[in-house]
Motif scaffolding. Structure first.
Motif, PDB file in Angstrom:
ATOM      1  N   GLY A  84       0.842  -1.174   0.000  1.00  0.00           N
ATOM      2  CA  GLY A  84       0.000   0.000   0.000  1.00  0.00           C
ATOM      3  C   GLY A  84       0.881   1.228   0.000  1.00  0.00           C
ATOM      4  N   CYS A  85       0.390   2.302  -0.566  1.00  0.00           N
ATOM      5  CA  CYS A  85       1.237   3.478  -0.802  1.00  0.00           C
ATOM      6  C   CYS A  85       0.508   4.751  -0.404  1.00  0.00           C
ATOM      7  N   VAL A  86       1.242   5.671   0.211  1.00  0.00           N
ATOM      8  CA  VAL A  86       0.756   7.015   0.505  1.00  0.00           C
ATOM      9  C   VAL A  86       1.565   7.995  -0.345  1.00  0.00           C
ATOM     10  N   VAL A  87       0.875   8.771  -1.180  1.00  0.00           N
ATOM     11  CA  VAL A  87       1.508   9.829  -1.971  1.00  0.00           C
ATOM     12  C   VAL A  87       1.167  11.155  -1.303  1.00  0.00           C
ATOM     13  N   GLU A  88       2.187  11.908  -0.937  1.00  0.00           N
ATOM     14  CA  GLU A  88       1.988  13.123  -0.145  1.00  0.00           C
ATOM     15  C   GLU A  88       2.390  14.367  -0.919  1.00  0.00           C
ATOM     16  N   HIS A 112       5.994   5.315   0.462  1.00  0.00           N
ATOM     17  CA  HIS A 112       5.663   6.720   0.701  1.00  0.00           C
ATOM     18  C   HIS A 112       6.372   7.580  -0.341  1.00  0.00           C
ATOM     19  N   PHE A 113       5.608   8.134  -1.271  1.00  0.00           N
ATOM     20  CA  PHE A 113       6.121   9.088  -2.249  1.00  0.00           C
ATOM     21  C   PHE A 113       5.833  10.497  -1.742  1.00  0.00           C
ATOM     22  N   ILE A 114       6.836  11.377  -1.785  1.00  0.00           N
ATOM     23  CA  ILE A 114       6.682  12.786  -1.436  1.00  0.00           C
ATOM     24  C   ILE A 114       7.030  13.616  -2.661  1.00  0.00           C
ATOM     25  N   MET A 115       6.096  14.437  -3.125  1.00  0.00           N
ATOM     26  CA  MET A 115       6.342  15.271  -4.302  1.00  0.00           C
ATOM     27  C   MET A 115       6.825  16.659  -3.913  1.00  0.00           C
ATOM     28  N   ASP A 116       7.933  17.068  -4.473  1.00  0.00           N
ATOM     29  CA  ASP A 116       8.370  18.451  -4.361  1.00  0.00           C
ATOM     30  C   ASP A 116       7.367  19.343  -5.088  1.00  0.00           C
ATOM     31  N   THR A 117       7.220  20.580  -4.654  1.00  0.00           N
ATOM     32  CA  THR A 117       6.293  21.506  -5.307  1.00  0.00           C
ATOM     33  C   THR A 117       7.104  22.528  -6.091  1.00  0.00           C
ATOM     34  N   ARG A 118       6.862  22.577  -7.377  1.00  0.00           N
ATOM     35  CA  ARG A 118       7.686  23.426  -8.248  1.00  0.00           C
ATOM     36  C   ARG A 118       7.746  24.868  -7.759  1.00  0.00           C
ATOM     37  N   GLY A 119       8.971  25.391  -7.733  1.00  0.00           N
ATOM     38  CA  GLY A 119       9.186  26.784  -7.379  1.00  0.00           C
ATOM     39  C   GLY A 119       9.115  27.099  -5.903  1.00  0.00           C
ATOM     40  N   GLN A 120       8.826  26.099  -5.069  1.00  0.00           N
ATOM     41  CA  GLN A 120       8.679  26.336  -3.631  1.00  0.00           C
ATOM     42  C   GLN A 120       9.806  25.649  -2.868  1.00  0.00           C
ATOM     43  N   GLY A 121       9.963  26.023  -1.630  1.00  0.00           N
ATOM     44  CA  GLY A 121      10.972  25.398  -0.779  1.00  0.00           C
ATOM     45  C   GLY A 121      12.367  25.910  -1.085  1.00  0.00           C
ATOM     46  N   PHE A 165       2.819  12.309 -10.834  1.00  0.00           N
ATOM     47  CA  PHE A 165       3.509  11.675  -9.711  1.00  0.00           C
ATOM     48  C   PHE A 165       2.743  10.436  -9.250  1.00  0.00           C
ATOM     49  N   VAL A 166       1.422  10.541  -9.163  1.00  0.00           N
ATOM     50  CA  VAL A 166       0.614   9.379  -8.790  1.00  0.00           C
ATOM     51  C   VAL A 166       0.734   8.285  -9.843  1.00  0.00           C
ATOM     52  N   GLU A 167       0.742   8.674 -11.104  1.00  0.00           N
ATOM     53  CA  GLU A 167       0.893   7.673 -12.165  1.00  0.00           C
ATOM     54  C   GLU A 167       2.241   6.975 -12.084  1.00  0.00           C
ATOM     55  N   ALA A 168       3.294   7.710 -11.734  1.00  0.00           N
ATOM     56  CA  ALA A 168       4.601   7.080 -11.557  1.00  0.00           C
ATOM     57  C   ALA A 168       4.593   6.127 -10.367  1.00  0.00           C
ATOM     58  N   ALA A 169       3.927   6.522  -9.284  1.00  0.00           N
ATOM     59  CA  ALA A 169       3.831   5.631  -8.119  1.00  0.00           C
ATOM     60  C   ALA A 169       3.122   4.332  -8.498  1.00  0.00           C
ATOM     61  N   ARG A 170       2.071   4.422  -9.286  1.00  0.00           N
ATOM     62  CA  ARG A 170       1.317   3.225  -9.675  1.00  0.00           C
ATOM     63  C   ARG A 170       2.172   2.226 -10.453  1.00  0.00           C
ATOM     64  N   GLU A 171       3.159   2.723 -11.196  1.00  0.00           N
ATOM     65  CA  GLU A 171       3.969   1.853 -12.040  1.00  0.00           C
ATOM     66  C   GLU A 171       5.206   1.316 -11.331  1.00  0.00           C
ATOM     67  N   HIS A 172       5.472   1.780 -10.121  1.00  0.00           N
ATOM     68  CA  HIS A 172       6.664   1.296  -9.414  1.00  0.00           C
ATOM     69  C   HIS A 172       6.386  -0.083  -8.828  1.00  0.00           C
ATOM     70  N   PRO A 173       7.321  -1.030  -8.959  1.00  0.00           N
ATOM     71  CA  PRO A 173       7.075  -2.398  -8.487  1.00  0.00           C
ATOM     72  C   PRO A 173       6.929  -2.528  -6.982  1.00  0.00           C
ATOM     73  N   VAL A 175       4.872  -0.808  -5.331  1.00  0.00           N
ATOM     74  CA  VAL A 175       3.545  -0.283  -5.014  1.00  0.00           C
ATOM     75  C   VAL A 175       2.459  -1.171  -5.601  1.00  0.00           C
ATOM     76  N   ASP A 176       1.461  -1.455  -4.777  1.00  0.00           N
ATOM     77  CA  ASP A 176       0.235  -2.070  -5.258  1.00  0.00           C
ATOM     78  C   ASP A 176      -0.609  -0.950  -5.872  1.00  0.00           C
ATOM     79  N   PRO A 177      -0.811  -0.932  -7.191  1.00  0.00           N
ATOM     80  CA  PRO A 177      -1.475   0.215  -7.823  1.00  0.00           C
ATOM     81  C   PRO A 177      -2.927   0.397  -7.407  1.00  0.00           C
ATOM     82  N   ASP A 178      -3.517  -0.641  -6.800  1.00  0.00           N
ATOM     83  CA  ASP A 178      -4.900  -0.536  -6.345  1.00  0.00           C
ATOM     84  C   ASP A 178      -5.014  -0.046  -4.902  1.00  0.00           C
ATOM     85  N   ARG A 179      -3.871   0.198  -4.250  1.00  0.00           N
ATOM     86  CA  ARG A 179      -3.907   0.600  -2.837  1.00  0.00           C
ATOM     87  C   ARG A 179      -3.090   1.878  -2.642  1.00  0.00           C
TER      88      ARG A 179
END
Length: 340
Positions: A84-88, A112-121, A165-173, A175-179
């Protein structure tokens, strides 16, 4: 701290009539198809954080216009089956930070995937994600960046990054793409609601004190930034209110949330002067899928903090079941990502 907005009873009864563009779905369909057509392959590079119970990868995902979006992937050490995966998604002004800083969900047994936000931070050892558009608003911040047209607006790029980013998470081995559950606080909460409306088949959504909901009302009543950026802009440009709010309606997460179908767990704080509770309730009431809610009556924008993380941990475990399902003996190694 006093109430900053309507009472809880008034918010529970609230059903705002928001102005929705007639071409909202077509706008986002075209935007996402164009981003996917730009191509590109996600990249994952191992990072030594010094932690022994979590393994981390530096992530680069092709986002809006195929532009690279950075992030982190945390995995429980020794994980050997799709998880199962949490994308934040992150709060306003925050970048992805250092790789060891946010490991709660991996410690709970999830990818756990964490996405950087463009132009921030701020830049880290691995770099951050610039916003390549040359457009700027007339006031500091991001809400009025490209505000003359929905095609140019900053959050069109950010929401597209988040979907990719979510689509990339779904394709990573790993990650269960349904969870997959998406989440975030404030700006991250608004992004998670937008993603929930744009990406079918998510397992869950957890928006905390979400920003970018009923944006016009936020601009009228918020006592603290970022919504005040809009009021400041219109104080200078008195003749542009119609254009500004038309543009912002295309990125209003309360409108996109109506298209969502996944179960959700909201949090709302009744003394929040950054994201007034009535704006958050606008998204909650319009949300299209099953929904649950935690209200923090005496908190400001900090919301439920650690208490709410505990609520989320229990909710995700009930939603997704055991973090580590029975291993598939034919599964591929987790460190060998599949292309999107």
């Amino acid at each position: 701290m006093p109430l900053t907005d309507l009472t809880l009873a008034e918010c529970l009864a609230l059903r705002p009539d928001l102005d929705e563009p007639a071409d909202l779905d077509a706008f986002w369909d075209q935007t996402l198809r164009t981003a996917r057509a730009a191509g590109g392959t996600p990249r994952f590079s191992p990072v030594d954080t010094g932690l022994t119970q979590v393994t981390t990868h530096d992530v680069t995902v092709p986002g809006f216009a195929g532009e690279p979006v950075r992030g982190w992937l945390h995995l429980p050490a020794g994980a050997d089956g799709p998880l199962g995966c949490v994308v934040e998604f992150l709060g306003y002004g925050r970048g992805r930070g250092l790789p060891h800083e946010q490991v709660l969900w991996a410690n709970a047994g999830y990818a756990h995937f964490i996405m950087d936000t463009r132009g921030q931070g701020w830049s880290t050892a691995g770099g951050d994600t610039p916003d390549t558009a040359a457009l700027n608003g007339a006031v500091p911040g991001f809400l009025t960046r490209g505000v003359d047209s929905p095609h140019d607006h900053y959050y069109r790029r950010v929401f597209t990054d988040a979907v990719r980013f979510v689509e990339a998470a779904r394709e990573h081995p790993a990650v269960d793409p349904d969870r997959i559950v998406v989440t975030g606080v404030s700006q991250g909460g608004g992004i998670s609601l937008a993603v929930a409306g744009l990406v079918p088949g998510l397992a869950g959504v957890m928006p905390d004190v979400p920003f970018l909901c009923d944006i016009r009302r936020g601009a009228l009543i918020a006592g603290a930034p970022p919504y005040t950026e809009i009021a400041e802009y219109l104080r200078l440009h008195r003749d542009r209110a119609g254009t500004v709010f038309t543009t912002l309606s295309y990125v209003d997460a309360a409108l996109l949330a109506a298209r969502a179908t996944a179960p959700s767990l909201f949090s709302i704080a009744m003394m929040d002067e950054v994201c007034p509770p009535s704006t958050c309730f606008a998204a909650y009431h319009r949300y299209g899928g099953p929904k649950d809610l935690r209200v923090y009556e005496f908190n400001g924008h900090e919301g439920g903090g650690g208490h709410h993380r505990r609520e989320q941990l229990a909710w995700v475990r009930e939603l997704l079941g055991s973090p580590r399902p029975q291993d598939d003996p034919g599964s591929s190694p987790l460190d060998t990502p599949r292309p999107v």
